[in-house]
Design a protein around this motif. Structure first.
Motif, PDB file in Angstrom:
ATOM      1  N   THR A 149       0.832  -1.194   0.000  1.00 42.47           N
ATOM      2  CA  THR A 149       0.000   0.000   0.000  1.00 42.47           C
ATOM      3  C   THR A 149       0.869   1.248   0.000  1.00 42.47           C
ATOM      4  O   THR A 149       1.987   1.246   0.518  1.00 42.47           O
ATOM      5  CB  THR A 149      -0.891   0.058   1.253  1.00 42.47           C
ATOM      6  N   GLY A 150       0.349   2.299  -0.588  1.00 42.27           N
ATOM      7  CA  GLY A 150       0.892   3.647  -0.486  1.00 42.27           C
ATOM      8  C   GLY A 150       2.395   3.784  -0.533  1.00 42.27           C
ATOM      9  O   GLY A 150       3.080   3.339  -1.461  1.00 42.27           O
ATOM     10  N   GLY A 151       2.925   4.428   0.531  1.00 45.34           N
ATOM     11  CA  GLY A 151       4.350   4.712   0.602  1.00 45.34           C
ATOM     12  C   GLY A 151       5.207   3.465   0.627  1.00 45.34           C
ATOM     13  O   GLY A 151       6.342   3.468   0.129  1.00 45.34           O
ATOM     14  N   THR A 152       4.691   2.387   1.227  1.00 45.68           N
ATOM     15  CA  THR A 152       5.459   1.146   1.251  1.00 45.68           C
ATOM     16  C   THR A 152       5.627   0.597  -0.156  1.00 45.68           C
ATOM     17  O   THR A 152       6.717   0.155  -0.547  1.00 45.68           O
ATOM     18  CB  THR A 152       4.767   0.095   2.140  1.00 45.68           C
ATOM     19  N   ALA A 153       4.557   0.618  -0.940  1.00 42.01           N
ATOM     20  CA  ALA A 153       4.631   0.146  -2.324  1.00 42.01           C
ATOM     21  C   ALA A 153       5.641   0.961  -3.118  1.00 42.01           C
ATOM     22  O   ALA A 153       6.432   0.405  -3.899  1.00 42.01           O
ATOM     23  CB  ALA A 153       3.249   0.213  -2.964  1.00 42.01           C
ATOM     24  N   ARG A 154       5.651   2.276  -2.909  1.00 44.67           N
ATOM     25  CA  ARG A 154       6.600   3.119  -3.640  1.00 44.67           C
ATOM     26  C   ARG A 154       8.039   2.805  -3.234  1.00 44.67           C
ATOM     27  O   ARG A 154       8.944   2.803  -4.086  1.00 44.67           O
ATOM     28  CB  ARG A 154       6.282   4.598  -3.385  1.00 44.67           C
TER      29      ARG A 154
END
Length: 535
Positions: free
Chosen positions: A46-51
């Motif tokens: 999700t979100g920042g973790t995925a980036r």
């Protein structure tokens, strides 16, 4: 590396084919993602973790793409979905579970890597209530608890410290994880969510002004396994709270041997007492009781006068100061064997002096604790806990009531206030003699107050003889008692030791008898109206 052919792999191995990663603390996440990718693990995030994972060059699938449902409500709802929780909680090999998962298009999730919104650190930095509430994680604890419950098939990791153990298992067993590690990680996971909830519950209690909620919840993070407890046959460990009060829990150890259970307990006692003073002050503690306290123009001066109170007990003791240590004070401290020194800071010269004493522990806290800050003191009893608010009571000149014909002089008054402040940190029954801004005799932990008065006077006499002085420093001193004198004998013992003024709470049915004895001796006495028992 695969398991050695001569040692068959465990029969309880579970492969990791799909992982869900959603972390607030992204340290080492690239290392973990690359390791999982190396074992052909599909990663959901999700979100920042995925980036962050994408930035590491590792393929990742957004959770919203996996569930077919977008994140909503500012991210409050993203993993709270049957496709996610069904994939975590579904029992492998269970016909009904597997049929239901197949019917609804739910694929198993074999690894959950989640650490929680930083609620504790948000509170610690003094954020406003709405910000603190926004940092209460909901989906994270649900994911962690689901994975930990189903640890028979699912691995769960809540702390970057545990990535290496997971990676080692994957490498050893060709992309699989042992039941032993899964069970261990599940235990850590439930402990983490429990500690998280405890911090939230404690914060809400503080916000509502309720120091004693219906359920007492406390949690700490393991900082150190200690060599032993109070005695070598006892096991011990040191845990710290997320919202640690400045002191031994937050201190950085600059040098020296590993701290022991008794070192930590004594150092805490010393630092709490020295925080009571605004002027340069030194406290020397032995077995959780101060054996010397003084204020002075400099720390070196204060140390010498604190040491003079009881130089025998100070050997092998704990020294606490409330200023940055300088070379003069450091050189004075190192002239005798000292176990621990704790200070808000130490300059380079002081550190160099201590460095020559390799076994001496030097602790730096950065700041001093607030002696008036609210908080709870908790101790265990068989089958339960005793909790009380910290003793933040402080007596000022305005609080004193003169009860004798003679009032104390200004010099006596200053020493009376110092002695009573020290009394608060001495085990009951406590008697403290002081003169010229320094303790000159301390009697602690006796079953009768008169015994404490006599022991303190005897220690002063011993110190005088050792120093070659004609009379003990209790001659012309003042004396403080942590609680009222139940009889006049304790006061009489103090007068015989040379005390000229007394400070005590008052409140005994024999107050008039004690006041009469003070008047007969020609000494001044003041009542505080506040008791400082410390058991």
């Amino acid at each position: 590396m695969s398991a050695s052919p001569s040692v068959p792999p465990p029969a309880d191995l579970m492969p990791i084919r799909r992982a869900l990663i959603s972390v607030s603390d992204k340290s080492e996440i690239e290392t973990l993602a690359r390791a999982l990718h190396g074992h052909d693990v599909t990663i959901l995030s999700t979100g920042g973790t995925a980036r962050a994972i994408e930035a590491a060059g590792v393929p990742v699938t957004e959770v919203s793409d996996h569930t077919g449902f977008p994140e909503m409500l500012d991210g409050r709802v993203k993993t709270l979905h049957p496709t996610i929780h069904g994939g975590i909680l579904g029992l492998r090999g269970h016909p009904e579970h597997e049929a239901a998962m197949h019917e609804h298009g739910i694929t198993p999730i074999d690894l959950v890597v989640v650490n929680l919104y930083p609620f504790e650190s948000t509170v610690a930095r003094g954020a406003d209530p709405s910000t603190c509430v926004e940092n209460i994680d909901i989906g994270g604890p649900a994911l962690i608890r689901a994975a930990a419950k189903n640890h028979g098939a699912v691995s769960v990791v809540t702390d970057p410290e545990d990535y290496s153990a997971l990676i080692a298992d994957l490498k050893e067993y060709d992309g699989q994880v042992t039941l032993g590690l899964r069970r261990h990680l599940a235990g850590l996971a439930f402990a983490r969510t429990a500690a998280y909830d405890a911090a939230i519950a404690r914060w809400f209690s503080e916000q509502s002004g309720d120091p004693f909620p219906r359920h007492m919840v406390a949690a700490g993070r393991l900082k150190q396994i200690l060599r032993y407890g109070e005695n070598p046959h006892q096991k011990a460990a040191f845990y710290v709270h997320g919202l640690a009060r400045p002191g031994v829990a937050s201190a950085r150890q600059v040098q020296g041997k590993e701290l022991s259970f008794n070192n930590l307990n004594d150092t805490d006692a010393a630092f709490e007492l020295v925080s009571e003073f605004s002027e340069p002050a030194v406290v020397i503690v032995k077995h959780a009781n101060p054996c010397g306290v003084a204020v002075g123009e400099t720390l070196a001066d204060a140390y010498q006068r604190a040491l003079a109170c009881d130089p025998v007990s100070a050997f092998g003791g704990i020294v606490a100061v409330n200023r940055a240590l300088d070379r003069d004070c450091a050189e004075s401290i190192t002239r005798i064997f000292t176990e621990v020194v704790i200070a808000p800071d130490a300059d380079d010269h002081a550190r160099a002096v201590f460095a020559a004493k390799k076994n001496l522990r030097l602790l730096i806290t950065g700041v001093m604790p607030d002696p008036e800050a609210p908080g709870l003191s908790v101790r265990s009893v068989a089958g339960g806990l005793l909790a009380q608010t910290r003793d933040t009571g402080r007596v000022t000149e305005a609080d004193l009531r003169v009860v004798t014909r003679r009032a104390p002089t200004d010099a006596e008054l200053s020493d009376l206030l110092l002695a009573f402040r020290v009394c608060k940190h001495v085990k009951s029954n406590a008697i403290v003699y002081a003169r010229n801004g320094a303790t000159v005799g301390i009697g602690a932990g006796q079953m009768s107050r008169v015994d404490s008065a006599r022991i303190a006077a005897r220690k002063a006499l011993d110190a005088a003889e050792a120093a070659g002085q004609e009379e003990p420093a209790t001659q012309g001193s003042v004396v403080a008692s942590d609680a009222f004198f139940p009889f006049s004998d304790g006061l009489t013992a103090a007068v015989e030791a040379g005390a000229t003024a007394v400070i005590q709470p008052g409140g005994s049915v024999r107050d008039e008898e004690v006041i009469a004895a003070a008047d007969e001796a020609g000494i001044a006495m003041v009542f505080t109206g506040m008791r400082h028992f410390r058991h």
